[in-house]
Scaffold this motif. Structure first.
Motif, short mmCIF file in Angstrom:
data_model
loop_
_atom_site.label_atom_id
_atom_site.label_comp_id
_atom_site.label_asym_id
_atom_site.label_seq_id
_atom_site.Cartn_x
_atom_site.Cartn_y
_atom_site.Cartn_z
N GLN A 114 -7.52 -4.11 2.33
CA GLN A 114 -7.69 -3.01 1.38
C GLN A 114 -9.10 -2.45 1.48
O GLN A 114 -9.31 -1.25 1.47
CB GLN A 114 -7.40 -3.49 -0.03
CG GLN A 114 -7.47 -2.39 -1.07
CD GLN A 114 -7.12 -2.91 -2.44
OE1 GLN A 114 -7.63 -3.94 -2.88
NE2 GLN A 114 -6.24 -2.21 -3.14
N ASP A 158 -9.42 -0.29 4.44
CA ASP A 158 -8.75 1.01 4.22
C ASP A 158 -9.61 1.94 3.39
O ASP A 158 -9.52 3.15 3.51
CB ASP A 158 -7.41 0.81 3.52
CG ASP A 158 -6.32 0.33 4.46
OD1 ASP A 158 -6.57 0.22 5.66
OD2 ASP A 158 -5.21 0.04 3.97
N ARG A 207 0.84 -1.21 0.00
CA ARG A 207 0.00 0.00 0.00
C ARG A 207 0.87 1.24 0.00
O ARG A 207 0.65 2.17 -0.78
CB ARG A 207 -0.93 -0.01 1.21
CG ARG A 207 -1.85 1.21 1.27
CD ARG A 207 -2.66 1.25 2.51
NE ARG A 207 -1.76 1.23 3.67
CZ ARG A 207 -2.11 0.95 4.90
NH1 ARG A 207 -3.36 0.65 5.17
NH2 ARG A 207 -1.24 0.95 5.87
N GLN A 249 -5.29 -9.74 2.23
CA GLN A 249 -4.88 -8.41 1.81
C GLN A 249 -6.03 -7.64 1.18
O GLN A 249 -6.17 -6.43 1.38
CB GLN A 249 -3.70 -8.52 0.84
CG GLN A 249 -2.43 -8.99 1.54
CD GLN A 249 -1.25 -9.11 0.61
OE1 GLN A 249 -1.17 -8.43 -0.41
NE2 GLN A 249 -0.31 -9.98 0.96
N GLN A 250 -6.90 -8.34 0.45
CA GLN A 250 -8.07 -7.68 -0.13
C GLN A 250 -9.02 -7.20 0.96
O GLN A 250 -9.61 -6.12 0.85
CB GLN A 250 -8.78 -8.61 -1.11
CG GLN A 250 -7.99 -8.82 -2.38
CD GLN A 250 -8.55 -9.89 -3.28
OE1 GLN A 250 -9.24 -10.81 -2.83
NE2 GLN A 250 -8.23 -9.82 -4.56
#
Length: 94
Positions: free
Chosen positions: A88, A91, A36, A84-85
């Motif tokens: 994300q 975020d 990121r 990780q998705q």
């Protein structure tokens, strides 16, 4: 050793495997944070290809079924990408 003792050893190994997967997922979070910060995409096909190749090479070296090991690592990689998705999505507010 008795059957029960062998089974207890196997259960212990299974627990270790699960704990190592948990540890790997923790590293996935750290890797996501670096990706990121550097503006890199989550999916890295070249890295995934290397991880699979490395796992299969080691499987062959240890006289294990390389196809089965590949399947296991494809699942582990998918878990990492999914993690990780998820991060994300958090975020981005969702």
């Amino acid at each position: 050793m008795s059957l029960e003792e062998h089974r207890n050893d196997m259960e212990s190994i299974d627990e270790q495997i699960i704990r190592l997967i948990h540890r790997r997922m923790g590293l996935s979070k750290k890797i996501f944070e670096v990706k990121r910060a550097e503006g890199r995409p989550i999916v890295d096909p070249e890295r995934e290809k290397w991880v699979l190749s490395h796992a299969m090479d080691l499987a062959v070296e240890l006289n294990l079924d390389a196809g089965a090991v590949k399947s296991i690592f494809e699942t582990i990689i998918a878990m990492s990408v999914h993690k990780q998705q998820e991060l994300q999505g958090r975020d981005q507010g969702g």
